[in-house]
Design a protein around this motif. Sequence first.
Motif, PDB file in Angstrom:
ATOM      1  N   ILE A 244     -84.970  -4.497  17.475  1.00  0.00           N
ATOM      2  CA  ILE A 244     -85.839  -3.725  18.379  1.00  0.00           C
ATOM      3  C   ILE A 244     -85.989  -2.333  17.772  1.00  0.00           C
ATOM      4  N   ILE A 245     -87.198  -1.979  17.386  1.00  0.00           N
ATOM      5  CA  ILE A 245     -87.425  -0.670  16.765  1.00  0.00           C
ATOM      6  C   ILE A 245     -88.207   0.202  17.739  1.00  0.00           C
ATOM      7  N   LEU A 246     -87.602   1.307  18.123  1.00  0.00           N
ATOM      8  CA  LEU A 246     -88.239   2.210  19.076  1.00  0.00           C
ATOM      9  C   LEU A 246     -88.330   3.608  18.482  1.00  0.00           C
ATOM     10  N   VAL A 247     -89.468   4.239  18.673  1.00  0.00           N
ATOM     11  CA  VAL A 247     -89.617   5.654  18.322  1.00  0.00           C
ATOM     12  C   VAL A 247     -89.969   6.362  19.627  1.00  0.00           C
ATOM     13  N   ILE A 248     -89.147   7.341  20.007  1.00  0.00           N
ATOM     14  CA  ILE A 248     -89.364   8.019  21.274  1.00  0.00           C
ATOM     15  C   ILE A 248     -89.853   9.426  20.983  1.00  0.00           C
ATOM     16  N   GLN A 249     -90.887   9.826  21.656  1.00  0.00           N
ATOM     17  CA  GLN A 249     -91.437  11.166  21.414  1.00  0.00           C
ATOM     18  C   GLN A 249     -90.457  12.248  21.877  1.00  0.00           C
ATOM     19  N   SER A 250     -89.905  12.073  23.063  1.00  0.00           N
ATOM     20  CA  SER A 250     -89.004  13.091  23.600  1.00  0.00           C
ATOM     21  C   SER A 250     -87.571  12.817  23.145  1.00  0.00           C
ATOM     22  N   ASP A 251     -86.678  13.737  23.441  1.00  0.00           N
ATOM     23  CA  ASP A 251     -85.295  13.641  22.970  1.00  0.00           C
ATOM     24  C   ASP A 251     -84.500  12.685  23.869  1.00  0.00           C
ATOM     25  N   HIS A 252     -84.724  11.380  23.697  1.00  0.00           N
ATOM     26  CA  HIS A 252     -84.050  10.409  24.551  1.00  0.00           C
ATOM     27  C   HIS A 252     -83.503   9.214  23.782  1.00  0.00           C
ATOM     28  N   ALA A 253     -83.537   9.279  22.450  1.00  0.00           N
ATOM     29  CA  ALA A 253     -83.229   8.081  21.660  1.00  0.00           C
ATOM     30  C   ALA A 253     -81.809   7.606  21.881  1.00  0.00           C
ATOM     31  N   LYS A 254     -80.874   8.530  21.930  1.00  0.00           N
ATOM     32  CA  LYS A 254     -79.475   8.127  22.008  1.00  0.00           C
ATOM     33  C   LYS A 254     -79.195   7.430  23.335  1.00  0.00           C
ATOM     34  N   VAL A 255     -79.655   7.998  24.424  1.00  0.00           N
ATOM     35  CA  VAL A 255     -79.334   7.405  25.723  1.00  0.00           C
ATOM     36  C   VAL A 255     -80.043   6.067  25.895  1.00  0.00           C
ATOM     37  N   ILE A 256     -81.270   5.955  25.410  1.00  0.00           N
ATOM     38  CA  ILE A 256     -81.973   4.670  25.533  1.00  0.00           C
ATOM     39  C   ILE A 256     -81.284   3.634  24.642  1.00  0.00           C
ATOM     40  N   GLY A 257     -80.905   4.044  23.426  1.00  0.00           N
ATOM     41  CA  GLY A 257     -80.185   3.139  22.529  1.00  0.00           C
ATOM     42  C   GLY A 257     -78.873   2.674  23.140  1.00  0.00           C
ATOM     43  N   GLN A 258     -78.128   3.617  23.723  1.00  0.00           N
ATOM     44  CA  GLN A 258     -76.831   3.256  24.315  1.00  0.00           C
ATOM     45  C   GLN A 258     -77.004   2.383  25.550  1.00  0.00           C
ATOM     46  N   THR A 259     -78.059   2.640  26.305  1.00  0.00           N
ATOM     47  CA  THR A 259     -78.287   1.828  27.497  1.00  0.00           C
ATOM     48  C   THR A 259     -78.635   0.393  27.094  1.00  0.00           C
ATOM     49  N   LEU A 260     -79.420   0.263  26.015  1.00  0.00           N
ATOM     50  CA  LEU A 260     -79.717  -1.079  25.504  1.00  0.00           C
ATOM     51  C   LEU A 260     -78.429  -1.763  25.060  1.00  0.00           C
ATOM     52  N   ALA A 261     -77.564  -1.000  24.385  1.00  0.00           N
ATOM     53  CA  ALA A 261     -76.293  -1.565  23.922  1.00  0.00           C
ATOM     54  C   ALA A 261     -75.454  -2.006  25.121  1.00  0.00           C
ATOM     55  N   ALA A 262     -75.481  -1.194  26.182  1.00  0.00           N
ATOM     56  CA  ALA A 262     -74.699  -1.530  27.372  1.00  0.00           C
ATOM     57  C   ALA A 262     -75.225  -2.791  28.049  1.00  0.00           C
ATOM     58  N   LEU A 263     -76.495  -3.102  27.797  1.00  0.00           N
ATOM     59  CA  LEU A 263     -77.065  -4.327  28.359  1.00  0.00           C
ATOM     60  C   LEU A 263     -76.733  -5.546  27.492  1.00  0.00           C
ATOM     61  N   HIS A 264     -75.969  -5.314  26.440  1.00  0.00           N
ATOM     62  CA  HIS A 264     -75.555  -6.381  25.504  1.00  0.00           C
ATOM     63  C   HIS A 264     -76.740  -7.139  24.931  1.00  0.00           C
ATOM     64  N   VAL A 265     -77.712  -6.407  24.409  1.00  0.00           N
ATOM     65  CA  VAL A 265     -78.849  -7.096  23.804  1.00  0.00           C
ATOM     66  C   VAL A 265     -78.404  -7.781  22.515  1.00  0.00           C
ATOM     67  N   LYS A 266     -79.039  -8.902  22.218  1.00  0.00           N
ATOM     68  CA  LYS A 266     -78.657  -9.685  21.034  1.00  0.00           C
ATOM     69  C   LYS A 266     -79.140  -9.002  19.752  1.00  0.00           C
ATOM     70  N   GLN A 267     -80.316  -8.349  19.847  1.00  0.00           N
ATOM     71  CA  GLN A 267     -80.938  -7.800  18.649  1.00  0.00           C
ATOM     72  C   GLN A 267     -80.246  -6.513  18.193  1.00  0.00           C
ATOM     73  N   SER A 268     -80.433  -6.181  16.914  1.00  0.00           N
ATOM     74  CA  SER A 268     -80.022  -4.852  16.438  1.00  0.00           C
ATOM     75  C   SER A 268     -80.986  -3.831  17.037  1.00  0.00           C
ATOM     76  N   ILE A 269     -80.485  -2.609  17.185  1.00  0.00           N
ATOM     77  CA  ILE A 269     -81.324  -1.570  17.794  1.00  0.00           C
ATOM     78  C   ILE A 269     -81.530  -0.430  16.800  1.00  0.00           C
ATOM     79  N   ILE A 270     -82.788  -0.067  16.591  1.00  0.00           N
ATOM     80  CA  ILE A 270     -83.127   1.133  15.824  1.00  0.00           C
ATOM     81  C   ILE A 270     -83.907   2.003  16.793  1.00  0.00           C
ATOM     82  N   CYS A 271     -83.299   3.083  17.235  1.00  0.00           N
ATOM     83  CA  CYS A 271     -83.957   3.918  18.239  1.00  0.00           C
ATOM     84  C   CYS A 271     -83.913   5.368  17.758  1.00  0.00           C
ATOM     85  N   ILE A 272     -85.052   5.888  17.336  1.00  0.00           N
ATOM     86  CA  ILE A 272     -85.091   7.254  16.801  1.00  0.00           C
ATOM     87  C   ILE A 272     -86.062   8.098  17.633  1.00  0.00           C
TER      88      ILE A 272
END
Lengths: 329, 483
Positions: free
Chosen positions: B421-449
């Motif tokens: 899952i590759i996400l580019v976020i305009q505002s400063d939210h990448a870390k929290v969105i990435g961590q929230t995805l991780a907390a949801l135990h997603v199967k895919q690797s996460i690239i969130c910048i």
Amino acid sequence: MNEELIQQITKMVVEKLEAASSSQTVQQPTNKQKVELFSKQPIGHVEVEKVKSSPSGAVTFHSTTEELKRNVSTVKPTPKTAYGKTKSKPKIDSEEDKLAEYRKKTPARIGVGRAGSRPRTKTWLQFRLDHAAAVDAVYGEVPDNLLEQLGLFQVQSRVADKEEYIRRPDLGRKLSDESKSLIQERCKKSPVVQIVASNGLSAKAIEENLEDVYLSLEQSLNNLNIEMGTTFYVDKGRVAVMDDIGELLQPDVVVMLIGERPGLVSAESLSAYMCYKPRHGTIEADRMVISNIHKGGIPPVEAGAFLGTIIQKILKYEASGVSLVQKEN
Amino acid sequence: MGVSNFNKHETIISAGIDIGTSTTKLIISRFSLRNVAGATHVPRIEITDKEILYKSPVFRTPLQDAVTIDVAGVQQIIRSEYNKAGIQPSQIETGAVIITGETATKRNASEMLHLLSDEAGDFLVATAGPDLEGIIAAKGSGSYEWSGKSGQVVANIDIGGGTANIAVFKDKQLLGTCTMHIGGRLIEFENGIVRTISPPVARLLQDQGYSLQVGDPQNAPAVSFVTTYMAEAVARMLKKEVHAQDQVLLLGHEPNWLQSVDTIVFSGGISECMYHHATDEVQEAQYNDIGIQLAEALLQNKSLQHFTWQEPVETVRATVLGAGTQTTEISGATIQVAPHELPLKNIPIYQYDFEENLETGLLHFEDAVQQAVTLYDSAKEGQNFALYLSNLPYLGFRDVQKLAKAIVQIMNERPCPEQPIILVIQSDHAKVIGQTLAALHVKQSIICIDQINVETGDYIDIGNALTSGVVPVVVKTLTFHTT
């Protein structure tokens, strides 16, 4: 007492009173005149005004929003010819653009215009409003339901009220005896991370940001498999109250989410102070902080996520603050 | 688990390679990265210094025939220049290969990019469309800097072998671009006679009633007519007075800036013929084309004299300098990336605009994936894409959770849901969105910048994570253009 002396003193007092009241009547028209300045109907000493506004070192404000032509002409009566062929009008526009550009980059009150030698009414009212918000933030209270929602219990520092809190920082750094026993009773002992919240100098900061920072931090620590203690709230605490808490609960890391001293840009900014094994005698250089957590600074949710990685680092190096920087390099 | 060190001074090596219609050049530079935020703030990593380590000589672009690039020849140049610079391909962490001008339309340009990426190091490979070329050249020539210092509207005109790329800036803001079929190699000579005439020039001559054939003498009046006409066309273009007969020289859109140009800067090979910056170098090569005449015509043109002229910092190397030093951006410092998935190359962007409202934004969120797939993976072959989330409102933690759940849901609807899952976020939210995805135990690797500005149609390359935890990103605004 000598009658003559009494008379003399009475006379002096009366003279003084007269002088005082006459000086008041002198002042009144000037007050009036100031008010008239804003209503654009100057009366009387126009030349006095001129003298006032002409000193070379005077701070000037110039408008960037409305009444563009009039204000610019008062600031720069002669357009610079050094630009060569370019006409003066687009130059004014570009100056306006530049100020707009600067304003975008800072929350400071720049390029806000002026009325005579003073700030414009709007600017002045905004300033008063921001100042009042700062005062309110200090004297405000954190709503109980917020703490309930997050499941935090509340303890007190040794401070009795807000006045004492401001006058006696030392008392804000100590827990009251009841608080100590309450903490002993309710908190998990020797946790890896102990999170504490406190209103500090801005209850508003806690009200606006605590939930988002806390939940995000909790998630971050969960993801990293870092154990958390029982979080609680200290009313009227100072940062160094974490030393008392460190002694009581023996955590590896204390994170203190505390309201910052309010300023005129934001009255609701939160700081997260962190320290590795804070105990009595901990030096300030070993504390570290992530500040400026609020809507207009670092978003609270992102701050919480970031704090997790800092705590991870503190645990890895078993140090915080200056010691951490030294160990890291 | 890796712990980022934000306070360490870090350097990365960047390579810029410009393969143009006439010439190929290479540049190696070193970037210094530092945390520029105060000690009590969340780190902000920026490139604070750029140092040029090596500038190659200007080589003739090796071509097998008129439509095929000699890949082996280009590889040979790169290999020997790396040797001279004392750089191993493995040391290079960022940079760009730019295939410019008419070369970009050559038959095997795309194939070459893949080969070069192996040869030149595991760094980021980009190709420029004409608009991006002009922008990169303006950054390399100093026009971009000058627009910030002078406050004037500055047009950079980069003229090489095949095209003239105009980019207009003011206060470092791009105002517009324009590209024309104007360049040195549009008519080539051999032994004093015309050897080739490019199709746009042939059409121009036909329109204007001139005749020029292969085999005509070099000093035929039609040749000087072409260079004079080109200079005049440049002047008209800068003033946005495009005549009907100029359309034949236009490549793509008409000039699209609104403010009138104050200052002009010429860069590229033709500007070298005007300013002779590199006279000490022995490569006053015999290009045997209209380049020198074109430079002369531009210098003589009266309409161009109405503008203020500014000499470029770099002439022929403007584009390569821009490519090597100005294409890399640094992501925000608080991001979430799966290191084993990096580097990622040529990821197309699909932008989803929340218009400052999470609720209404989420209503149509599903369409984003459908549209991205239609756009980039219509054959459902598994071309992954990056989702760019713009104009998010202020997010509380519960909003982030809601958003993350929606992201997981729509990403599972991709043709190949197991891709990262590759996400580019305009505002400063990448870390929290990435961590929230991780907390949801997603199967895919996460690239969130975050804190990178892109839009639908852009392609991005994401480099390896650096010590400070940030990633270098190269944004490519356009890939190959077609004529």
